[in-house]
Design an enzyme around this catalytic site. Structure first.
Site, short mmCIF file in Angstrom:
data_model
loop_
_atom_site.label_atom_id
_atom_site.label_comp_id
_atom_site.label_asym_id
_atom_site.label_seq_id
_atom_site.Cartn_x
_atom_site.Cartn_y
_atom_site.Cartn_z
N GLU A 424 0.79 -1.19 0.11
CA GLU A 424 -0.10 -0.07 0.15
C GLU A 424 1.05 1.16 0.15
O GLU A 424 0.64 2.25 0.91
CB GLU A 424 -0.93 -0.16 1.05
N GLU A 500 -3.84 -8.96 0.63
CA GLU A 500 -4.57 -8.69 2.00
C GLU A 500 -6.08 -8.89 2.09
O GLU A 500 -6.55 -8.07 1.28
CB GLU A 500 -4.01 -7.46 2.61
C1 GAL Z 1 -3.99 -2.61 5.52
C2 GAL Z 1 -2.52 -2.22 5.80
C3 GAL Z 1 -2.32 -3.30 6.95
C4 GAL Z 1 -3.18 -2.85 8.27
C5 GAL Z 1 -4.60 -3.38 7.74
C6 GAL Z 1 -5.68 -3.08 8.77
O1 GAL Z 1 -4.37 -1.42 5.01
O2 GAL Z 1 -1.88 -2.80 4.73
O3 GAL Z 1 -0.95 -2.96 7.45
O4 GAL Z 1 -3.04 -1.47 8.49
O5 GAL Z 1 -4.79 -2.34 6.34
O6 GAL Z 1 -6.96 -3.36 8.23
#
Ligand code: GAL
Length: 808
Positions: A424, A500
């Site tokens: 990100e 993710e």
């Molecule tokens: C994502 C990020 C993670 C964490 C997560 C929480 O956007 O890559 O590191 O912050 O959100 O939902």
């Protein structure tokens, strides 16, 4: 006299061990002196550190706390999370005292005849911005706390006593989670001949693999021309498989192709490992010898088909993990990592993403041995900042060096099947970012042509437009389930990875009513509901990912955020002190499974039965009120009974994503007693049942060790789950008793953790409250074999003892 001769014997044994082989590795783990605070002349040899604390490395200087709201208080808008207006945030880096400068000093002795040796000082990570001094001279520095790095200290090191001094500095606002502090990974000394194999100089790949034969390619960089290299391959049982001798090198590199007949292939189900022993000869004299473990496996990524391992299409059933180990902080510990992987294996998980940085060597070794695919990540930031003092400060100078070291140090692990150059990164916006993505990917390709590169992308619309997403080997989407189809159509690769997913929030054993799907939901107790229906504005509940994974063959898998809770980032309560750790984990900070664990298990573990009931059945005061019951199971249908009365049969169906993956009885009215579920097979035959009961008052303590015999190495850990039951032995799911711990014998009390994200009790003190009826105590071995006894007591409860053995 007695004492002197003992010292002499120890010295002789040490000297012999040090030079009986052509190369020796000495862990610098014991007798470090540690001081928190900046000191000007602490690098000098004659600096008096006798008053400093003595510690062992790996060490995390901040984990003993105390938690303090002011440590990471900031007034910011987290643009990452879509915020536009700044507000006061706390706990984002765990509220533990990790900020500032500290020193470590270690005196070690090199035996005589160390002259003419090549000596490497290796750090497997140092948090952060290490400045390294040997014998009063600065020998080097690094920046990123997660990088592996080494220095050739042959010129500065001396026979006899040496003084190593390391200064570390953590700036405030340098991380989005708890980074840990100090020499949190191993430090070692490698003593070898001048004519030797280079540090991380071996690169083993398996470019041709069939069940009949495999081509094992071994590239070996050496320091000396006109040498001879013998590479011998051993199987997992230590039998010699084959050997190849070469005297032809290209520049300083040997390039050998070795045939292995009927190879045993590495996979998560069959994590078979070979070892290559590389022996370097000069004038028929053995000058160096290096052992490298590797696996024979074939990986492919193809449009519309996705990822294949050894010819079998395999989906990533993965989790993201931060590096902290809950109550141990960032200090790496193999037993703690092994326990995490054991829990994940039982869930049916087959892959790990080291978000958002370089994994520890220990974690990779375990993934090779236990069978996990690995996505090894490097950065959370490139050139554009996310946090004030993040990696952007180092990007230009260090990004290439950091990637080179990551790849060189870890490329022989068969578990690694993909690299990630970033997560990100704000550089997803703008042309410069596209170039950076290409530059970083090219470095990975140059150093390792065998594995693809991904980036976890959240700005999906932007990367579809800019070409950023199209140039990656593997387009990774973070969340944004509604954009998968569009991204698949726009991107050329022919598949999408859920780099993710989910970011569902829940607290173990806490249930909220009414039971409804919510985003960013907050409650007065700063907990999230374990009905698994709450997520963040940018994220979603697990079932929505399951739909994509099941219905789109081009979705190659997912990495759930996160496998375990971690210190810091207490969303949705980052404005609410004392929340100080995450709610995202499938299991809590203590490693205890939340309900969600069974939801994933019911889908991912295809071998074992899952039949799990939620919520708990202790709802005094809710009699007659609607209290939905969910069952997470691999079976398709089941019947629910409350105190023997049927609540009807539920069958998984396609009405909503939840109906597809959960069995839900939404109208159940609470009455104390027994909840029983009977599951049916496809023909409607009852095949399994499970029940939970309303518990009375806590009466007795129950102790259960994950391992009852551990190694007497001063490092190994047994994790003991502590719970309480009523007088009939029924577990008390809401108990909050304050308990006390003590350990005697051949072990020590190490820490406790109850998984409550709002608890300010310190992990290392021998007392803690139960949270939702449970906590975990960690006991550690000493170096002498024997037994230790843990005693757990609490007011009004019968004291309980448990024996753990330690052996050599
Ligand atoms: C994502 C990020 C993670 C964490 C997560 C929480 O956007 O890559 O590191 O912050 O959100 O939902």
């Amino acid at each position: 006299m007695m004492k002197f001769s003992r010292i002499l014997i120890v010295f002789l044994i040490f000297t012999q061990a040090f030079f009986s082989q052509v190369r020796e590795v000495k862990d610098l783990d014991a007798n470090w002196k540690f001081h928190k605070g900046a000191i000007e002349n602490a690098f000098q040899v004659n600096f008096n550190d006798s008053k400093w604390e003595t510690v062992t490395v790996p060490h995390d200087w901040a984990i003993k706390g105390p938690f303090d709201k002011d440590i990471d208080k900031q007034v910011v808008a987290i643009t990452q999370n879509g915020e536009k207006v700044a507000s006061e945030k706390t706990g984002r880096t765990g509220s533990l005292p990790h900020i500032g400068t500290a020193w470590y000093r270690n005196k070690f002795t090199l035996p005589k005849n160390s002259k003419n040796k090549k000596i490497i000082l290796l750090f497997e990570g140092a948090m952060s911005e290490p400045q390294v001094y040997l014998n009063g001279k600065k020998i080097g520095e690094w920046a990123y706390g997660y990088s592996y790095f080494y220095f050739d200290v042959s010129e500065v090191i001396q026979e006899g006593e040496n003084t190593l001094a390391v200064q570390l500095t953590n700036e405030a606002f340098a991380s989005r989670w708890y980074p840990g502090a100090g020499l949190y990974r191993k430090v070692s000394l490698i003593v070898k001949n001048k004519e030797s194999i280079n540090q991380w100089g071996t690169f083993i790949t398996t470019p041709f693999v069939t069940s009949n034969e495999a081509k094992v390619n071994v590239k070996t960089k050496v320091s000396v021309p006109n040498s001879r290299l013998i590479t011998t391959i051993f199987d997992a049982e230590g039998n010699k498989v084959t050997t190849l001798e070469s005297s032809l090198s290209f520049g300083n590199e040997f390039d050998q192709n070795i045939k292995v007949d009927k190879p045993k292939l590495w996979s998560p189900e069959t994590p078979y490992l070979y070892t290559a022993v590389s022996q370097l000869f000069v004038d028929s004299q053995l000058r160096d010898e290096v052992s490298t473990r590797f696996g024979i496996r074939d990986i492919k990524y193809e449009a519309n088909k996705g990822f294949s391992l050894n010819g079998n299409v395999t989906k990533f059933k993965g989790v993201c993990l931060h590096h902290d180990l809950g109550p141990l902080g960032a200090a790496v510990n193999k037993a703690a990592l092994r326990r995490q992987l054991t829990i994940l294996k039982d869930m049916g998980c087959n892959a790990i993403r080291s978000s958002h940085n370089m994994p520890s060597f220990e974690q990779l070794e375990l993934c090779d041995e236990m069978g996990f695919l690995f996505l090894a990540e490097s950065f959370d930031e490139w050139k554009k900042p996310k946090v004030e003092n993040g990696y952007h400060r180092f990007f230009d100078e260090y990004a290439e060096k950091d990637i080179v070291n990551l790849v060189h140090a870890t490329r022989n692990h068969p578990s690694i099947v993909m690299w990630s150059s970033g997560n990100e990164v704000p550089d997803q916006w703008g042309e410069a970012g596209v170039k950076r993505a290409k530059w970083l990917q090219d470095i990975f390709h140059r150093e390792d042509p065998t594995r693809p590169v991904t980036v976890g992308m959240d700005q999906v619309k932007a990367v579809m437009e800019s070409g950023f997403g199209a140039l990656l080997d593997i387009p990774g989407l973070n969340y944004r389930v509604h954009l998968y189809d569009e991204a698949f159509n726009k991107f050329p690769q022919g598949f999408i990875l859920g780099s993710e997913t989910a970011s569902t929030v829940s607290s173990r054993g806490i249930y909220k009513f009414p039971v409804v799907q919510e985003k960013n939901k907050q409650y007065d107790d700063f907990q999230s509901s374990s009905y698994d229906l709450e997520a963040c504005s940018w994220s979603n509940v697990p079932d929505e990912d399951f739909v994509l994974q099941d219905d789109k063959p081009w979705v190659i898998g997912e990495f759930v955020w996160t496998g375990f809770d971690y210190l810091g980032e207490p969303t949705p309560y980052d404005e609410k002190w004392p929340s100080r750790s995450s709610y995202f984990g499938i299991s809590d900070l203590a490693g205890l499974p939340k309900d969600r664990f069974y939801l994933y298990r019911s889908r991912w573990n295809t071998k074992d039965e899952t039949l799990h009931i939620l919520p708990n059945w202790n709802w005094e005061g809710r009699e007659g009120e609607t209290t939905p019951v969910f069952v997470y199971t691999n079976y398709d249908s089941a019947e629910l009974f409350i105190n023997g009365k049927s609540m009807g049969i539920q069958k998984k169906n396609n009405a909503t994503p939840q109906n597809r993956y959960r069995l839900m009885w939404m109208d159940v009215k609470y009455q104390p007693g027994t909840v029983k579920v009977v599951a049916f097979d496809n023909e409607g035959k009852p095949v399994a049942e499970e029940e939970i009961k309303t518990a009375g008052k806590p009466h007795r303590i129950v102790l259960e060790a994950d391992r009852s015999t551990i190694k007497a190495d001063g490092k190994d850990l047994s994790y003991i789950t502590v719970s309480v039951v009523d007088k009939d032995g029924i577990p008390c799911p809401t108990a909050t008793n304050q308990l006390k711990f003590s350990v005697k014998g051949e072990g020590v009390y190490k820490a406790a953790c109850n998984g409550d994200a709002t608890s300010l009790e310190l992990f290392h003190l021998p007392t803690m409250k139960l949270f939702s009826g449970k906590l975990v105590v960690l006991v550690q071995s000493k170096t002498k074999a024997g037994t230790m006894e843990l005693t757990v007591s609490g007011k009004g409860l019968k004291t309980e003892k448990l024996v753990v053995s330690t052996s050599n």
